[in-house]
Design an enzyme around this catalytic site. Structure first.
Site, PDB file in Angstrom:
ATOM      1  N   ARG A  67       0.844  -1.194   0.000  1.00  0.00           N
ATOM      2  CA  ARG A  67       0.000   0.000   0.000  1.00  0.00           C
ATOM      3  C   ARG A  67       0.880   1.245   0.000  1.00  0.00           C
ATOM      4  O   ARG A  67       1.996   1.242   0.485  1.00  0.00           O
ATOM      5  CB  ARG A  67      -0.911   0.000   1.224  1.00  0.00           C
TER       6      ARG A  67
ATOM      7  N   TYR B 236      -1.273  -3.530  -6.737  1.00  0.00           N
ATOM      8  CA  TYR B 236      -1.156  -4.208  -5.438  1.00  0.00           C
ATOM      9  C   TYR B 236      -2.519  -4.297  -4.736  1.00  0.00           C
ATOM     10  O   TYR B 236      -3.300  -3.336  -4.763  1.00  0.00           O
ATOM     11  CB  TYR B 236      -0.145  -3.480  -4.534  1.00  0.00           C
TER      12      TYR B 236
ATOM     13  N   LYS C  61      -9.692  -2.647   1.270  1.00  0.00           N
ATOM     14  CA  LYS C  61      -9.391  -1.519   2.152  1.00  0.00           C
ATOM     15  C   LYS C  61     -10.172  -0.269   1.747  1.00  0.00           C
ATOM     16  O   LYS C  61     -10.638   0.480   2.598  1.00  0.00           O
ATOM     17  CB  LYS C  61      -7.893  -1.210   2.126  1.00  0.00           C
TER      18      LYS C  61
ATOM     19  N   HIS D  15     -10.744  -2.816  11.150  1.00  0.00           N
ATOM     20  CA  HIS D  15      -9.613  -3.627  10.674  1.00  0.00           C
ATOM     21  C   HIS D  15      -9.398  -4.754  11.672  1.00  0.00           C
ATOM     22  O   HIS D  15      -8.419  -4.765  12.424  1.00  0.00           O
ATOM     23  CB  HIS D  15      -8.386  -2.718  10.576  1.00  0.00           C
TER      24      HIS D  15
ATOM     25  N   SER E  18      -1.415  -3.908  10.278  1.00  0.00           N
ATOM     26  CA  SER E  18      -1.018  -4.790   9.190  1.00  0.00           C
ATOM     27  C   SER E  18       0.245  -5.574   9.553  1.00  0.00           C
ATOM     28  O   SER E  18       1.196  -5.005  10.110  1.00  0.00           O
ATOM     29  CB  SER E  18      -0.748  -3.970   7.927  1.00  0.00           C
ATOM     30  N   ALA E  19       0.222  -6.837   9.226  1.00  0.00           N
ATOM     31  CA  ALA E  19       1.348  -7.741   9.482  1.00  0.00           C
ATOM     32  C   ALA E  19       1.689  -7.873  10.961  1.00  0.00           C
ATOM     33  O   ALA E  19       2.841  -7.998  11.353  1.00  0.00           O
ATOM     34  CB  ALA E  19       2.576  -7.341   8.660  1.00  0.00           C
ATOM     35  N   CYS E  20       0.661  -7.813  11.825  1.00  0.00           N
ATOM     36  CA  CYS E  20       0.873  -7.985  13.267  1.00  0.00           C
ATOM     37  C   CYS E  20       0.079  -9.150  13.844  1.00  0.00           C
ATOM     38  O   CYS E  20      -0.144  -9.225  15.048  1.00  0.00           O
ATOM     39  CB  CYS E  20       0.540  -6.703  14.009  1.00  0.00           C
TER      40      CYS E  20
ATOM     41  N   ASP F  95      -9.381 -10.112   8.483  1.00  0.00           N
ATOM     42  CA  ASP F  95      -8.864  -8.760   8.231  1.00  0.00           C
ATOM     43  C   ASP F  95      -9.877  -7.649   8.495  1.00  0.00           C
ATOM     44  O   ASP F  95      -9.499  -6.590   8.955  1.00  0.00           O
ATOM     45  CB  ASP F  95      -8.362  -8.665   6.782  1.00  0.00           C
TER      46      ASP F  95
ATOM     47  N   SER G  97       5.065 -10.375   0.419  1.00  0.00           N
ATOM     48  CA  SER G  97       4.459 -11.296  -0.545  1.00  0.00           C
ATOM     49  C   SER G  97       3.191 -11.888   0.075  1.00  0.00           C
ATOM     50  O   SER G  97       3.091 -12.043   1.298  1.00  0.00           O
ATOM     51  CB  SER G  97       5.446 -12.391  -0.941  1.00  0.00           C
ATOM     52  N   ARG G  98       2.223 -12.232  -0.763  1.00  0.00           N
ATOM     53  CA  ARG G  98       0.885 -12.567  -0.268  1.00  0.00           C
ATOM     54  C   ARG G  98       0.302 -13.778  -0.969  1.00  0.00           C
ATOM     55  O   ARG G  98       0.725 -14.140  -2.065  1.00  0.00           O
ATOM     56  CB  ARG G  98      -0.061 -11.380  -0.512  1.00  0.00           C
TER      57      ARG G  98
HETATM   58  P1  GTP Z   1      -2.460  -7.877   7.286  1.00  0.00           P
HETATM   59  O1  GTP Z   1      -3.025  -9.027   6.518  1.00  0.00           O
HETATM   60  O2  GTP Z   1      -1.422  -7.078   6.565  1.00  0.00           O
HETATM   61  O3  GTP Z   1      -3.504  -6.949   7.853  1.00  0.00           O
HETATM   62  O4  GTP Z   1      -1.601  -8.522   8.519  1.00  0.00           O
HETATM   63  P2  GTP Z   1      -2.010  -9.577   9.664  1.00  0.00           P
HETATM   64  O5  GTP Z   1      -2.362  -8.803  10.889  1.00  0.00           O
HETATM   65  O6  GTP Z   1      -2.986 -10.559   9.175  1.00  0.00           O
HETATM   66  O7  GTP Z   1      -0.631 -10.331  10.021  1.00  0.00           O
HETATM   67  P3  GTP Z   1      -0.229 -11.897   9.944  1.00  0.00           P
HETATM   68  O8  GTP Z   1      -1.128 -12.763  10.781  1.00  0.00           O
HETATM   69  O9  GTP Z   1      -0.106 -12.266   8.525  1.00  0.00           O
HETATM   70  O10 GTP Z   1       1.205 -11.919  10.644  1.00  0.00           O
HETATM   71  C1  GTP Z   1       2.268 -11.146  10.158  1.00  0.00           C
HETATM   72  C2  GTP Z   1       3.574 -11.608  10.713  1.00  0.00           C
HETATM   73  O11 GTP Z   1       3.537 -11.688  12.134  1.00  0.00           O
HETATM   74  C3  GTP Z   1       3.985 -12.989  10.204  1.00  0.00           C
HETATM   75  O12 GTP Z   1       5.344 -12.963   9.872  1.00  0.00           O
HETATM   76  C4  GTP Z   1       3.733 -13.870  11.398  1.00  0.00           C
HETATM   77  O13 GTP Z   1       4.590 -14.996  11.397  1.00  0.00           O
HETATM   78  C5  GTP Z   1       3.995 -12.957  12.576  1.00  0.00           C
HETATM   79  N1  GTP Z   1       3.189 -13.360  13.762  1.00  0.00           N
HETATM   80  C6  GTP Z   1       1.869 -13.614  13.794  1.00  0.00           C
HETATM   81  N2  GTP Z   1       1.468 -14.009  15.035  1.00  0.00           N
HETATM   82  C7  GTP Z   1       2.569 -13.981  15.800  1.00  0.00           C
HETATM   83  C8  GTP Z   1       2.816 -14.283  17.190  1.00  0.00           C
HETATM   84  O14 GTP Z   1       1.925 -14.643  17.954  1.00  0.00           O
HETATM   85  N3  GTP Z   1       4.103 -14.128  17.624  1.00  0.00           N
HETATM   86  C9  GTP Z   1       5.113 -13.716  16.790  1.00  0.00           C
HETATM   87  N4  GTP Z   1       6.331 -13.589  17.307  1.00  0.00           N
HETATM   88  N5  GTP Z   1       4.926 -13.450  15.487  1.00  0.00           N
HETATM   89  C10 GTP Z   1       3.672 -13.564  14.996  1.00  0.00           C
HETATM   90 MN    MN Z   2      -3.811 -10.806   7.239  1.00  0.00          MN
HETATM   91 MN    MN Z   3      -5.063  -5.685   6.860  1.00  0.00          MN
END
Ligand code: GTP
Ligand code: MN
Ligand code: MN
Length: 589
Positions: free
Chosen positions: A82, A214, A223, A243, A265-267, A294, A382-383
């Site tokens: 994004r 993207y 989004k 979200h 995102s990515a958390c 999401d 990457s997705r």
């Molecule tokens: P978006 O789809 O972008 O909104 O992100 P998301 O919130 O769905 O994140 P996702 O679950 O894909 O996790 C992103 C990253 O965090 C990955 O590299 C996971 O391996 C890592 N991750 C997820 N859960 C945990 C956790 O409980 N502990 C740790 N240390 N890492 C985690």
């Molecule tokens: Mn996700």
């Molecule tokens: Mn998201």
């Protein structure tokens, strides 16, 4: 005079909804495509599109023995995430967009982006994609139409939304009743970062996106519609577009509590939504049901509870870090009929990313021979795109028209220090404060620096379609006498020790924290009152068999008062810079 292009051989004739047909005709006149195709969402249509994309290299084959029906897409290397600095929310009045959004006057924004759209589809096909966000028969679902010149976008929208004939039928029915429709116009353009804009016009329910393919920029149902535009509509109509993942936690008694959780995102949203209980929990009968990973739309029901639907039909998940150990559910989900974007590949054509396993890939995400000196093989953002129906734990209630009742809302961020593993807000208003106070280290999901702590209230910083101050006030407004509101919690899976290692094992073990949360809902789990809310003591959590050292447990559950005093000084400054933040949620002084 009539600039409408000829229909193609497999094109459907259009719509009897005059306003929609007129808009499509106008867009065609502006963008001048070679042909117009109305997508019906059929398998035959998908097959034809896929064949064409395979033929021109938009899609590349993957190993069909190991990954049947899976394909690879390599994006332009400058188009991988994004682009928040190019994303605008164009309210009539600047102050309605708030300091949390980039703003441009609607007339100026239309002029700027329409100039880019002019003639941009020459030699290309214009696809009309009718879609429904949410179960097709749900009163909580909302429809939209995306016009795009990208068959990759069509293929993704087919997995991520209810796309095609059924959606168009609902759109025509609702159009006849005068119900509003979200209209999105997208072109990949030249993929030039200097000719790229993602623009939203909330008062018009219009989205215009140019110059990126993207997901978050181009799949306009996600989004752009389901968060930025929908949050604006939700405020006007008295609901919430968030979200958040939605997950059902079934205890050994067979009772299911639905939890909605907002992480940036990515958390960890996709991971939590697909959590597999640790062995000992599975033996006791704990189960986890995935509803969404999401986005969550929540409406107050007649019983005063908040009822939630997942407006999406698929997962657009982060590939790196997904493994048999971290998220076996996701791995099984993406074993077939999945679009992979910007992953690496092995010598036998299997998709690969960092954290998957010990194999060494041969090609990186750009298709070059893999050279570790150039960085990771798979792009960090990457997705995979895949239908939610393929998830082994997909909830049987995920398609319920009335949604599922939410028992708890969980906020969380990526914080190496300060923020404990879990705590409970004292009441709704305090919970709104907790959500509004969220901060997290930035990730690769958006372009820019990675690993810097930034304020991300309710994980909506990139997605709230109006002024954050008004958004917090809207959240507070749900606290009405008849309301049976969820309890609000905050988690942090990402605390680190002095050597930079995670203190908490995370992933499946996060169920231990959810068990405590459910215990709090049922009044069976203990906690101590602290200045940030209610925090479990080590004995309130089941930590058996984890082998955590006592120092780690103490660090995970401690409340650093001096640290919070500092945090709140910074937070007060942030709230002041936003303006319009309601008194009730300001940090203590
Ligand atoms: P978006 O789809 O972008 O909104 O992100 P998301 O919130 O769905 O994140 P996702 O679950 O894909 O996790 C992103 C990253 O965090 C990955 O590299 C996971 O391996 C890592 N991750 C997820 N859960 C945990 C956790 O409980 N502990 C740790 N240390 N890492 C985690
Ligand atoms: Mn996700
Ligand atoms: Mn998201």
């Amino acid at each position: 005079m009539n600039a409408v292009p000829q229909q193609g051989a497999n094109a459907t004739p259009g719509t009897r909804l005059a306003s929609l047909q007129q808009w499509v005709d106008e867009v065609a006149a502006l963008t001048r495509p070679d042909r117009v195709v109305w997508c019906d969402g059929s398998d035959a249509e998908a097959d034809t599109l896929q064949e064409a994309m395979m033929a021109d290299g938009t899609l590349l084959p993957l190993n069909q023995d190991t990954h049947p029906g899976c394909v690879l897409h390599r994006s332009h290397p400058d188009d991988v995430a994004r682009v928040e600095h190019l994303t605008f929310v164009c309210h009539e009045k600047r102050e309605d967009a708030g300091p949390n959004n980039h703003w441009m006057a609607p007339a100026e924004a239309h002029a700027k982006i329409d100039a880019l759209f002019e003639g941009c589809m020459e030699g290309r096909t214009l696809y009309v994609v009718p879609y429904c966000m949410g179960p097709i028969d749900s009163p909580l679902a909302r429809c939209g139409v995306e016009i795009t010149d990208s068959p990759y976008v069509v293929a993704n929208m087919r997995l991520m939304t209810r796309m095609g004939a059924a959606a168009l039928a609902r759109i025509e029915r609702e159009g006849a009743e005068g119900k509003p429709l979200v209209r999105g116009l997208h072109s990949t353009g030249e993929l030039d970062p200097d000719r790229r804009f993602i623009m939203h016009f909330p008062e018009e329910l219009v989205i215009k996106s140019y110059g990126s393919g993207y997901g978050g920029n181009a799949l306009l149902g996600k989004k752009c519609h389901a968060l930025r535009i929908a949050s604006h509509q939700a405020r006007q109509e008295g609901w919430l577009a968030e979200h958040m993942l939605i997950v059902g936690i079934e205890n050994p008694q067979g009772e299911v509590h639905y939890v909605a959780a907002a992480f940036p995102s990515a958390c960890g949203k996709t991971n939590l939504a697909m959590l597999i209980p640790p062995e000992s929990y599975r033996e006791q009968g704990w189960k986890v049901w995935t509803v969404g990973d999401d986005i969550c739309w929540m409406h107050p029901g007649e019983d005063g509870r908040l009822w939630a639907i997942n407006p999406e039909a698929g997962f657009f998940g982060v590939a790196p870090g997904t493994s048999e150990k971290s998220n076996p559910n996701a791995l099984h989900t993406i074993g077939r009929d999945t679009i992979f974007t910007n992953v690496a590949t092995t010598d036998d054509g299997q998709p690969w990313w960092e954290g998957l396993d010990k194999r060494v890939p041969t090609k990186d995400w750009q298709g070059r021979d893999f050279d570790p000196a150039r960085g990771p093989a798979a792009h960090p953002n990457s997705r995979f795109t895949v239908s939610a129906k393929q998830c082994p734990t997909f909830s049987s209630h995920a398609e319920d028209p009335q949604g599922v009742p939410i028992s708890a809302i969980v906020f969380g961020g990526r914080r190496a220090s300060l923020v404990p593993l879990v705590f409970e807000a004292r009441d709704w208003a305090h919970g709104v404060h907790v959500g509004a106070s969220m901060a997290s280290e930035t990730t690769a999901a958006a372009t820019g620096q990675v690993g810097v702590v930034r304020r991300d209230p309710m994980a909506m910083k990139p997605f709230c379609g109006y002024h954050f101050g008004d958004y917090f006030t809207h959240w507070l407004s749900f606290d009405r006498p008849s309301a049976q509101l969820p309890k609000i919690f905050h988690v942090n899976w990402f605390r680190k020790d002095a050597d930079g290692r995670f203190l908490w094992p995370g992933f499946g073990e996060n169920l231990r924290v959810l068990e405590w949360i459910i215990g709090r809902l049922e009044g069976t789990a203990g906690a101590r009152d602290t200045l940030i809310g209610r925090v479990p003591t080590a004995s309130d959590l089941d930590l058996s068999g984890l082998g955590l050292d006592p120092g780690a447990i103490e660090a995970l559950l401690e409340v650093d008062e001096a640290g919070y005093a500092e945090e709140w000084r910074e937070l007060a400054g942030f709230f002041e810079s936003l303006g319009r933040v309601p008194e009730e949620i300001l940090p203590p002084r």
